[in-house]
Design an enzyme around this catalytic site. Structure first.
Site, short mmCIF file in Angstrom:
data_model
loop_
_atom_site.label_atom_id
_atom_site.label_comp_id
_atom_site.label_asym_id
_atom_site.label_seq_id
_atom_site.Cartn_x
_atom_site.Cartn_y
_atom_site.Cartn_z
N LEU A 1 -54.76 39.97 18.53
CA LEU A 1 -54.36 39.01 19.55
C LEU A 1 -52.83 38.95 19.68
O LEU A 1 -52.29 38.87 20.80
CB LEU A 1 -54.92 37.62 19.22
CG LEU A 1 -56.45 37.53 19.06
CD1 LEU A 1 -56.89 36.09 18.78
CD2 LEU A 1 -57.17 38.08 20.29
N ASP B 1 -44.36 40.19 11.00
CA ASP B 1 -45.67 40.54 10.42
C ASP B 1 -45.44 41.03 9.01
O ASP B 1 -44.36 41.54 8.68
CB ASP B 1 -46.36 41.62 11.29
CG ASP B 1 -47.88 41.61 11.12
OD1 ASP B 1 -48.36 41.85 9.99
OD2 ASP B 1 -48.59 41.36 12.10
N CYS C 1 -49.72 33.98 15.58
CA CYS C 1 -51.03 34.65 15.57
C CYS C 1 -51.41 35.15 14.18
O CYS C 1 -52.57 35.51 13.96
CB CYS C 1 -51.04 35.86 16.51
SG CYS C 1 -51.11 35.41 18.25
N TYR D 1 -61.64 28.71 5.91
CA TYR D 1 -61.13 29.13 7.22
C TYR D 1 -61.17 27.97 8.21
O TYR D 1 -60.19 27.69 8.91
CB TYR D 1 -61.95 30.32 7.72
CG TYR D 1 -61.44 30.93 9.00
CD1 TYR D 1 -60.25 31.65 9.02
CD2 TYR D 1 -62.14 30.80 10.19
CE1 TYR D 1 -59.77 32.21 10.20
CE2 TYR D 1 -61.68 31.36 11.37
CZ TYR D 1 -60.50 32.07 11.36
OH TYR D 1 -60.02 32.62 12.52
#
Ligand SMILES: NC(=O)C1=CN([C@@H]2O[C@H](COP(=O)(O)OP(=O)(O)OC[C@H]3O[C@@H](n4cnc5c(N)ncnc54)[C@H](O)[C@@H]3O)[C@@H](O)[C@H]2O)C=CC1
Ligand SMILES: C[C@]12CC(=O)[C@H]3[C@@H](CCC4=CC(=O)CC[C@@]43C)[C@@H]1CC[C@@H]2C(=O)C=O
Length: 251
Positions: free
Chosen positions: A17, A36, A81, A157
């Site tokens: 995404l 990242d 993200c 989660y």
């Protein structure tokens, strides 16, 4: 906010995404920095700056924000993200879920998102407003429909994504008076590397549970919503489901 020439920081932009947001925002004239923990070939696209960092680390994310501001200029948009989605039942075959596993998911998905957005917001608040409303920046987080309908094995989660959804309004209230909007996208099931490798047996029922269209979401559809959130100055403090009408069952 018009994104042309604006600096957009995207965590998790090396994949899925986040990667689709990178493509979309670059194509629409933004300057994009990817944060990242896993960086693709850095020479792949000269229009994108890739910086390696773990979103959970205060010092390295702060250093990356400084570097982005130095190399690209004023940070106006931050899209969170980066995330992980390991499953684990509260008590599984091997006994109770290890607390470290639970903590790691909260650490990356919830605390990591907050870490990045607080440091991006600090940069935004130091900038001059862009318009008569006093707009300084936009923050977008990624939760999940699991924030509302966590499945079996998703306690950690769902807790992490529930936290992301719940913190949206208070952060919008903290930052709104100083010109920064905050919204969260809660995706349903999307076709990304996080889902890749799952066999048909798992994917088919998920597709069938979507109201319409009966398929997984496409990463570009996520990027389009992120772009709309940036563009629409009146959208603030909201958690938006993007899920084809799916309501997740227990499994
Ligand atoms: N794919 C799906 O169906 C859904 C995904 N989501 C959420 O959307 C977000 C993106 O997911 P996908 O693109 O599918 O996953 P993905 O696995 O394709 O991409 C996640 C990216 O985050 C990075 N990342 C993970 N931990 C990190 C860390 N500690 N520091 C820095 N970077 C880190 C990874 O290296 C990877 O590039 C995640 O937060 C996920 O929970 C939410 C709902 C559905
Ligand atoms: C498919 C499966 C359960 C899910 O629905 C998740 C998926 C990993 C990516 C996801 C992130 C979300 O935020 C929403 C849920 C989901 C699509 C999971 C991978 C394995 C899970 C499974 O096999 C279930 O049967």
């Amino acid at each position: 906010m018009n994104i042309t020439d604006k600096v957009v920081v995207i965590t998790g932009g090396a994949s899925g995404l986040g990667g689709a947001c990178v493509d979309w925002f670059v194509r629409h004239g933004a300057k994009v920095a990817v944060l990242d923990r896993r960086i693709p070939d850095p020479t792949a696209d000269p229009q994108i700056v890739y910086l390696e960092a773990d979103v959970t680390q205060a010092d390295s994310v702060a250093a990356v924000m400084d570097k982005i501001a130095e190399q690209l200029g004023e940070i106006r948009v931050c899209i969170n993200c980066a995330g992980i989605a390991p499953a684990g039942k509260t008590v599984g075959r091997d006994g109770a879920l290890a607390l470290d596993k639970f903590r790691q998911v909260i650490d990356v998905n919830l605390i990591g998102s907050f870490n990045v957005l607080r440091l991006a917001a600090e940069k935004m608040l130091a900038l001059e407003p862009l318009d008569a409303d006093g707009a300084r920046g936009v923050i977008i987080n990624t939760a999940s429909v699991a924030a509302f309908e966590g499945q079996i094995g998703q306690a950690a989660y769902a807790a992490s994504k529930g936290g992301v959804a719940a913190m949206t309004l208070p952060i919008a209230r903290d930052l709104g008076p100083r010109g920064v909007r905050v919204n969260t996208i809660a995706p349903g099931v999307f076709e990304t590397p996080m889902m890749a490798g799952l066999n048909e047996e798992f994917v088919k029922p998920l597709e069938q549970a979507v109201q319409f269209p009966k398929r997984l979401g496409r990463a570009e559809e996520f990027a389009k919503l992120a772009a709309h959130i940036v563009d629409n100055d009146y959208l603030n403090g909201e958690v938006i489901r993007l899920d084809g009408g799916i309501r997740m069952g227990p499994r």
